[in-house]
Design a protein around this motif. Structure first.
Motif, PDB file in Angstrom:
ATOM      1  N   GLU A 299      -2.533  -2.201   2.617  1.00  0.00           N
ATOM      2  CA  GLU A 299      -4.182  -2.439   2.918  1.00  0.00           C
ATOM      3  C   GLU A 299      -4.477  -3.796   2.754  1.00  0.00           C
ATOM      4  O   GLU A 299      -5.430  -4.293   3.771  1.00  0.00           O
ATOM      5  CB  GLU A 299      -4.840  -1.655   1.702  1.00  0.00           C
ATOM      6  CG  GLU A 299      -6.543  -1.656   1.756  1.00  0.00           C
ATOM      7  CD  GLU A 299      -6.737  -1.044   2.909  1.00  0.00           C
ATOM      8  OE1 GLU A 299      -7.752  -1.159   3.522  1.00  0.00           O
ATOM      9  OE2 GLU A 299      -5.988  -0.025   3.360  1.00  0.00           O
TER      10      GLU A 299
ATOM     11  N   VAL B  11      -3.063  -5.517   6.003  1.00  0.00           N
ATOM     12  CA  VAL B  11      -3.935  -4.855   7.393  1.00  0.00           C
ATOM     13  C   VAL B  11      -5.454  -5.597   7.407  1.00  0.00           C
ATOM     14  O   VAL B  11      -5.532  -6.255   8.464  1.00  0.00           O
ATOM     15  CB  VAL B  11      -4.228  -3.475   7.442  1.00  0.00           C
ATOM     16  CG1 VAL B  11      -5.114  -3.050   8.396  1.00  0.00           C
ATOM     17  CG2 VAL B  11      -2.655  -2.917   7.625  1.00  0.00           C
TER      18      VAL B  11
ATOM     19  N   ASP C  45       3.405   7.037   7.212  1.00  0.00           N
ATOM     20  CA  ASP C  45       2.096   6.540   7.374  1.00  0.00           C
ATOM     21  C   ASP C  45       2.082   5.176   7.137  1.00  0.00           C
ATOM     22  O   ASP C  45       1.134   4.601   7.936  1.00  0.00           O
ATOM     23  CB  ASP C  45       1.135   7.377   6.384  1.00  0.00           C
ATOM     24  CG  ASP C  45       1.185   9.196   6.715  1.00  0.00           C
ATOM     25  OD1 ASP C  45       1.756   9.395   7.682  1.00  0.00           O
ATOM     26  OD2 ASP C  45       0.614   9.867   5.779  1.00  0.00           O
ATOM     27  N   GLU C  46       2.365   4.637   5.975  1.00  0.00           N
ATOM     28  CA  GLU C  46       2.093   3.186   6.157  1.00  0.00           C
ATOM     29  C   GLU C  46       3.022   2.312   7.183  1.00  0.00           C
ATOM     30  O   GLU C  46       2.334   1.462   7.577  1.00  0.00           O
ATOM     31  CB  GLU C  46       2.802   2.819   4.443  1.00  0.00           C
ATOM     32  CG  GLU C  46       2.076   3.102   3.390  1.00  0.00           C
ATOM     33  CD  GLU C  46       2.455   4.818   2.842  1.00  0.00           C
ATOM     34  OE1 GLU C  46       3.296   5.481   3.458  1.00  0.00           O
ATOM     35  OE2 GLU C  46       1.454   5.340   2.212  1.00  0.00           O
TER      36      GLU C  46
ATOM     37  N   ARG D 169       0.756   3.009  10.045  1.00  0.00           N
ATOM     38  CA  ARG D 169      -0.331   1.815  10.071  1.00  0.00           C
ATOM     39  C   ARG D 169      -0.017   0.386  10.336  1.00  0.00           C
ATOM     40  O   ARG D 169      -0.650  -0.553  11.040  1.00  0.00           O
ATOM     41  CB  ARG D 169      -0.967   2.043   8.557  1.00  0.00           C
ATOM     42  CG  ARG D 169      -2.387   1.341   8.531  1.00  0.00           C
ATOM     43  CD  ARG D 169      -3.055   1.795   7.305  1.00  0.00           C
ATOM     44  NE  ARG D 169      -4.448   1.121   7.593  1.00  0.00           N
ATOM     45  CZ  ARG D 169      -4.843   0.667   6.427  1.00  0.00           C
ATOM     46  NH1 ARG D 169      -4.382   1.003   5.238  1.00  0.00           N
ATOM     47  NH2 ARG D 169      -6.005  -0.095   6.289  1.00  0.00           N
TER      48      ARG D 169
ATOM     49  N   GLU E  88       0.906  -0.276  14.000  1.00  0.00           N
ATOM     50  CA  GLU E  88      -0.359  -0.266  14.818  1.00  0.00           C
ATOM     51  C   GLU E  88      -1.021  -1.372  14.797  1.00  0.00           C
ATOM     52  O   GLU E  88      -1.520  -2.075  15.815  1.00  0.00           O
ATOM     53  CB  GLU E  88      -1.182   1.167  14.341  1.00  0.00           C
ATOM     54  CG  GLU E  88      -0.790   2.501  14.962  1.00  0.00           C
ATOM     55  CD  GLU E  88      -1.382   3.586  14.209  1.00  0.00           C
ATOM     56  OE1 GLU E  88      -2.485   3.494  13.520  1.00  0.00           O
ATOM     57  OE2 GLU E  88      -1.137   4.746  14.578  1.00  0.00           O
ATOM     58  N   ARG E  89      -1.038  -2.088  13.587  1.00  0.00           N
ATOM     59  CA  ARG E  89      -1.998  -3.160  13.245  1.00  0.00           C
ATOM     60  C   ARG E  89      -1.216  -4.479  14.206  1.00  0.00           C
ATOM     61  O   ARG E  89      -1.664  -5.277  14.675  1.00  0.00           O
ATOM     62  CB  ARG E  89      -1.720  -3.417  11.786  1.00  0.00           C
ATOM     63  CG  ARG E  89      -2.747  -4.656  11.619  1.00  0.00           C
ATOM     64  CD  ARG E  89      -4.016  -4.518  12.015  1.00  0.00           C
ATOM     65  NE  ARG E  89      -4.839  -5.778  11.683  1.00  0.00           N
ATOM     66  CZ  ARG E  89      -5.703  -6.400  12.573  1.00  0.00           C
ATOM     67  NH1 ARG E  89      -5.836  -5.609  13.950  1.00  0.00           N
ATOM     68  NH2 ARG E  89      -6.347  -7.395  12.456  1.00  0.00           N
TER      69      ARG E  89
END
Length: 163
Positions: A121, A124, A152-153, A156, A159-160
């Protein structure tokens, strides 16, 4: 004594996990045995913070008989560590008379997973590509280290990086 992240992991691994205070005592004993030296508090604090940041150490909040005194949080060798016991620390468990702790790997994995989610988090939100790449590697290490799925992490973070 200036300890690396892997040496910190090696010392805590001798015991299964140590509280912050116990780790300081263990390192002080090892430093004294090595050359009569001591451990600088500020340097140790920085080393622990860096080891936690890199996942060489993981903070574990026990919930029962596997914790430290008064169920104080334990520092445990983490998924990115290559635990290395400093030369003069091999006998420290006998000197300190701390029994080896047996930790619940599932609960430990959950704690590390929560820490990973917080780190993801932060990376990102900060748009920190270097940290994101590092954390992608950590996801693989963590999955090999504990019964946890970091898909999932990882997705993420990837994708970032593609944005």
């Amino acid at each position: 004594m200036d300890a690396t992240a892997d040496e910190l992991a090696g010392v805590v691994d001798l015991f299964g996990g140590l509280t912050r205070t116990e780790l300081e005592r263990a390192l002080a004993e090892a430093a004294y045995r090595a050359d009569g030296g001591s451990v600088e508090a500020a340097a140790l604090e920085t080393a622990i913070r860096d080891a936690l940041e890199s996942f060489a150490l993981v903070r574990y909040e026990p919930d029962g008989d596997d914790g430290g005194p008064d169920d104080e949080a334990l520092l445990v060798a983490g998924p990115t560590a290559f635990p290395t016991v400093p030369e003069d620390a091999e006998d420290v468990p006998h000197i300190l008379e701390i029994d080896r702790r047996r930790l619940d790997r599932e609960a430990l994995g959950e704690a590390a997973g929560e820490r990973l989610r917080e780190a993801v988090e932060t990376a990102v939100e900060a748009e920190n590509a270097e940290r994101a790449r590092t954390l992608i590697d950590v996801t693989y290490d963590l999955e090999a280290w504990a019964p946890i799925d970091c898909t999932d992490e990882r997705r993420r973070l990837e994708e970032r990086l593609e944005e």
